[in-house]
Write a protein that holds these residues in place. Structure first.
Motif, PDB file in Angstrom:
ATOM      1  N   MET A   1       0.843  -1.150   0.000  1.00  0.00           N
ATOM      2  CA  MET A   1       0.000   0.000   0.000  1.00  0.00           C
ATOM      3  C   MET A   1       0.898   1.224   0.000  1.00  0.00           C
ATOM      4  SD  MET A   1      -2.946   1.122   2.656  1.00  0.00           S
ATOM      5  CE  MET A   1      -1.935   1.789   3.942  1.00  0.00           C
ATOM      6  N   VAL A   2       0.474   2.221  -0.742  1.00  0.00           N
ATOM      7  CA  VAL A   2       1.202   3.481  -0.803  1.00  0.00           C
ATOM      8  C   VAL A   2       0.293   4.578  -0.252  1.00  0.00           C
ATOM      9  CG1 VAL A   2       2.307   5.170  -2.307  1.00  0.00           C
ATOM     10  CG2 VAL A   2       2.498   2.734  -2.825  1.00  0.00           C
ATOM     11  N   VAL A   3       0.785   5.315   0.734  1.00  0.00           N
ATOM     12  CA  VAL A   3       0.034   6.438   1.305  1.00  0.00           C
ATOM     13  C   VAL A   3       0.859   7.692   1.088  1.00  0.00           C
ATOM     14  CG1 VAL A   3      -0.955   7.453   3.382  1.00  0.00           C
ATOM     15  CG2 VAL A   3      -1.003   4.968   3.064  1.00  0.00           C
ATOM     16  N   SER A   4       0.235   8.691   0.479  1.00  0.00           N
ATOM     17  CA  SER A   4       0.894   9.972   0.269  1.00  0.00           C
ATOM     18  C   SER A   4       0.275  11.008   1.188  1.00  0.00           C
ATOM     19  CB  SER A   4       0.752  10.422  -1.186  1.00  0.00           C
ATOM     20  OG  SER A   4       1.257  11.726  -1.331  1.00  0.00           O
ATOM     21  N   PHE A   5       1.115  11.671   1.952  1.00  0.00           N
ATOM     22  CA  PHE A   5       0.664  12.757   2.821  1.00  0.00           C
ATOM     23  C   PHE A   5       0.904  14.108   2.161  1.00  0.00           C
ATOM     24  CE2 PHE A   5       1.437   9.181   5.626  1.00  0.00           C
ATOM     25  CZ  PHE A   5       0.301   9.195   6.421  1.00  0.00           C
ATOM     26  N   ALA A   6       1.093  14.100   0.848  1.00  0.00           N
ATOM     27  CA  ALA A   6       1.304  15.333   0.085  1.00  0.00           C
ATOM     28  C   ALA A   6       0.003  16.114   0.058  1.00  0.00           C
ATOM     29  CB  ALA A   6       1.767  14.998  -1.332  1.00  0.00           C
ATOM     30  N   THR A   7      -0.012  17.277   0.715  1.00  0.00           N
ATOM     31  CA  THR A   7      -1.246  18.054   0.783  1.00  0.00           C
ATOM     32  C   THR A   7      -1.168  19.380   0.046  1.00  0.00           C
ATOM     33  OG1 THR A   7      -0.552  18.974   2.902  1.00  0.00           O
ATOM     34  CG2 THR A   7      -1.965  17.028   2.967  1.00  0.00           C
ATOM     35  N   GLY A   8       0.013  19.950  -0.049  1.00  0.00           N
ATOM     36  CA  GLY A   8       0.153  21.230  -0.737  1.00  0.00           C
ATOM     37  C   GLY A   8       0.196  21.042  -2.244  1.00  0.00           C
ATOM     38  N   PRO A   9      -0.122  22.085  -2.994  1.00  0.00           N
ATOM     39  CA  PRO A   9      -0.137  21.981  -4.457  1.00  0.00           C
ATOM     40  C   PRO A   9       1.200  21.539  -5.051  1.00  0.00           C
ATOM     41  CG  PRO A   9      -1.046  24.094  -3.747  1.00  0.00           C
ATOM     42  CD  PRO A   9      -0.512  23.411  -2.534  1.00  0.00           C
ATOM     43  N   LEU A  10       2.308  22.075  -4.546  1.00  0.00           N
ATOM     44  CA  LEU A  10       3.613  21.706  -5.083  1.00  0.00           C
ATOM     45  C   LEU A  10       3.956  20.254  -4.749  1.00  0.00           C
ATOM     46  CD1 LEU A  10       6.067  22.533  -6.675  1.00  0.00           C
ATOM     47  CD2 LEU A  10       7.068  23.434  -4.575  1.00  0.00           C
ATOM     48  N   GLN A  11       3.672  19.847  -3.515  1.00  0.00           N
ATOM     49  CA  GLN A  11       3.919  18.463  -3.120  1.00  0.00           C
ATOM     50  C   GLN A  11       3.101  17.500  -3.979  1.00  0.00           C
ATOM     51  OE1 GLN A  11       2.946  18.436   1.079  1.00  0.00           O
ATOM     52  NE2 GLN A  11       5.112  18.098   1.588  1.00  0.00           N
ATOM     53  N   ARG A  12       1.846  17.826  -4.207  1.00  0.00           N
ATOM     54  CA  ARG A  12       0.988  16.950  -5.010  1.00  0.00           C
ATOM     55  C   ARG A  12       1.455  16.901  -6.455  1.00  0.00           C
ATOM     56  NH1 ARG A  12      -4.979  18.415  -3.036  1.00  0.00           N
ATOM     57  NH2 ARG A  12      -5.280  18.182  -5.246  1.00  0.00           N
ATOM     58  N   LEU A  13       1.918  18.034  -6.983  1.00  0.00           N
ATOM     59  CA  LEU A  13       2.448  18.059  -8.341  1.00  0.00           C
ATOM     60  C   LEU A  13       3.690  17.167  -8.444  1.00  0.00           C
ATOM     61  CD1 LEU A  13       2.528  19.167 -11.239  1.00  0.00           C
ATOM     62  CD2 LEU A  13       3.896  21.068 -10.348  1.00  0.00           C
ATOM     63  N   MET A  14       4.603  17.310  -7.490  1.00  0.00           N
ATOM     64  CA  MET A  14       5.817  16.488  -7.494  1.00  0.00           C
ATOM     65  C   MET A  14       5.474  15.008  -7.360  1.00  0.00           C
ATOM     66  SD  MET A  14       8.427  18.209  -8.167  1.00  0.00           S
ATOM     67  CE  MET A  14       9.587  16.903  -7.822  1.00  0.00           C
ATOM     68  N   TYR A  15       4.506  14.696  -6.518  1.00  0.00           N
ATOM     69  CA  TYR A  15       4.072  13.304  -6.367  1.00  0.00           C
ATOM     70  C   TYR A  15       3.562  12.766  -7.704  1.00  0.00           C
ATOM     71  CZ  TYR A  15       1.509   9.181  -4.920  1.00  0.00           C
ATOM     72  OH  TYR A  15       1.044   7.900  -4.808  1.00  0.00           O
ATOM     73  N   GLY A  16       2.741  13.535  -8.387  1.00  0.00           N
ATOM     74  CA  GLY A  16       2.199  13.109  -9.674  1.00  0.00           C
ATOM     75  C   GLY A  16       3.276  12.895 -10.724  1.00  0.00           C
ATOM     76  N   VAL A  17       4.244  13.813 -10.780  1.00  0.00           N
ATOM     77  CA  VAL A  17       5.343  13.675 -11.743  1.00  0.00           C
ATOM     78  C   VAL A  17       6.148  12.415 -11.443  1.00  0.00           C
ATOM     79  CG1 VAL A  17       7.534  14.689 -12.502  1.00  0.00           C
ATOM     80  CG2 VAL A  17       5.499  16.133 -12.274  1.00  0.00           C
ATOM     81  N   LEU A  18       6.507  12.231 -10.170  1.00  0.00           N
ATOM     82  CA  LEU A  18       7.299  11.058  -9.804  1.00  0.00           C
ATOM     83  C   LEU A  18       6.498   9.765  -9.917  1.00  0.00           C
ATOM     84  CD1 LEU A  18       9.381  12.493  -6.840  1.00  0.00           C
ATOM     85  CD2 LEU A  18      10.138  11.992  -9.170  1.00  0.00           C
ATOM     86  N   LEU A  19       5.187   9.832  -9.720  1.00  0.00           N
ATOM     87  CA  LEU A  19       4.337   8.651  -9.917  1.00  0.00           C
ATOM     88  C   LEU A  19       4.435   8.179 -11.357  1.00  0.00           C
ATOM     89  CD1 LEU A  19       2.132   6.697  -8.850  1.00  0.00           C
ATOM     90  CD2 LEU A  19       0.459   8.413  -9.552  1.00  0.00           C
ATOM     91  N   LYS A  20       4.364   9.118 -12.277  1.00  0.00           N
ATOM     92  CA  LYS A  20       4.463   8.773 -13.698  1.00  0.00           C
ATOM     93  C   LYS A  20       5.825   8.156 -14.030  1.00  0.00           C
ATOM     94  CE  LYS A  20       3.210  10.616 -18.173  1.00  0.00           C
ATOM     95  NZ  LYS A  20       2.006   9.885 -18.459  1.00  0.00           N
ATOM     96  N   LEU A  21       6.873   8.587 -13.324  1.00  0.00           N
ATOM     97  CA  LEU A  21       8.220   8.066 -13.545  1.00  0.00           C
ATOM     98  C   LEU A  21       8.507   6.796 -12.725  1.00  0.00           C
ATOM     99  CD1 LEU A  21      10.187  11.439 -13.461  1.00  0.00           C
ATOM    100  CD2 LEU A  21       9.574  10.087 -15.487  1.00  0.00           C
ATOM    101  N   GLY A  22       7.546   6.396 -11.879  1.00  0.00           N
ATOM    102  CA  GLY A  22       7.748   5.220 -11.038  1.00  0.00           C
ATOM    103  C   GLY A  22       8.676   5.470  -9.862  1.00  0.00           C
ATOM    104  N   ARG A  23       8.846   6.733  -9.472  1.00  0.00           N
ATOM    105  CA  ARG A  23       9.766   7.087  -8.388  1.00  0.00           C
ATOM    106  C   ARG A  23       9.046   7.786  -7.232  1.00  0.00           C
ATOM    107  NH1 ARG A  23      13.881  10.682 -11.123  1.00  0.00           N
ATOM    108  NH2 ARG A  23      14.386  11.054  -8.949  1.00  0.00           N
ATOM    109  N   HIS A  24       7.731   7.685  -7.170  1.00  0.00           N
ATOM    110  CA  HIS A  24       6.943   8.386  -6.162  1.00  0.00           C
ATOM    111  C   HIS A  24       7.258   7.935  -4.737  1.00  0.00           C
ATOM    112  CE1 HIS A  24       4.845   4.816  -7.425  1.00  0.00           C
ATOM    113  NE2 HIS A  24       4.106   4.844  -6.333  1.00  0.00           N
ATOM    114  N   THR A  25       7.708   6.704  -4.549  1.00  0.00           N
ATOM    115  CA  THR A  25       7.983   6.225  -3.191  1.00  0.00           C
ATOM    116  C   THR A  25       9.264   6.815  -2.616  1.00  0.00           C
ATOM    117  OG1 THR A  25       9.066   4.249  -4.079  1.00  0.00           O
ATOM    118  CG2 THR A  25       6.716   4.082  -3.563  1.00  0.00           C
ATOM    119  N   GLU A  26      10.018   7.570  -3.415  1.00  0.00           N
ATOM    120  CA  GLU A  26      11.230   8.226  -2.927  1.00  0.00           C
ATOM    121  C   GLU A  26      10.924   9.505  -2.137  1.00  0.00           C
ATOM    122  OE1 GLU A  26      13.708   8.924  -6.332  1.00  0.00           O
ATOM    123  OE2 GLU A  26      13.661   6.818  -6.929  1.00  0.00           O
TER     124      GLU A  26
END
Length: 77
Positions: A1-26
């Protein structure tokens, strides 16, 4: 299970970009755990499970069912 605590706009944007690259868990605000059952409860919240947004829910439970999914892939050439 993956839980993201990214709540701010920049954090969520970075999460989305890294999700697409397969590096979101970093990301430091991302937690990954293994288990067969997950229960979440608290104030009403919207849930994104496998790309489907539902809610609001006060509680949700997910259970992993062994052999519930089957994948068919083309034979190697």
């Amino acid at each position: 299970m993956v839980v993201s605590f990214a709540t701010g706009p920049l954090q969520r944007l970075m999460y989305g970009v890294l999700l697409k690259l397969g590096r979101h868990t970093e990301r430091p605000e991302v937690v990954t755990v293994r288990g067969t059952r997950v229960h979440v409860s608290g104030p009403d919240l919207h849930v994104n499970a496998d790309g489907e947004l539902t809610g609001p829910h006060a509680a949700r439970t997910w259970t992993v069912e062994p052999h519930a999914w089957r994948m068919v892939a083309p034979q190697a050439a």
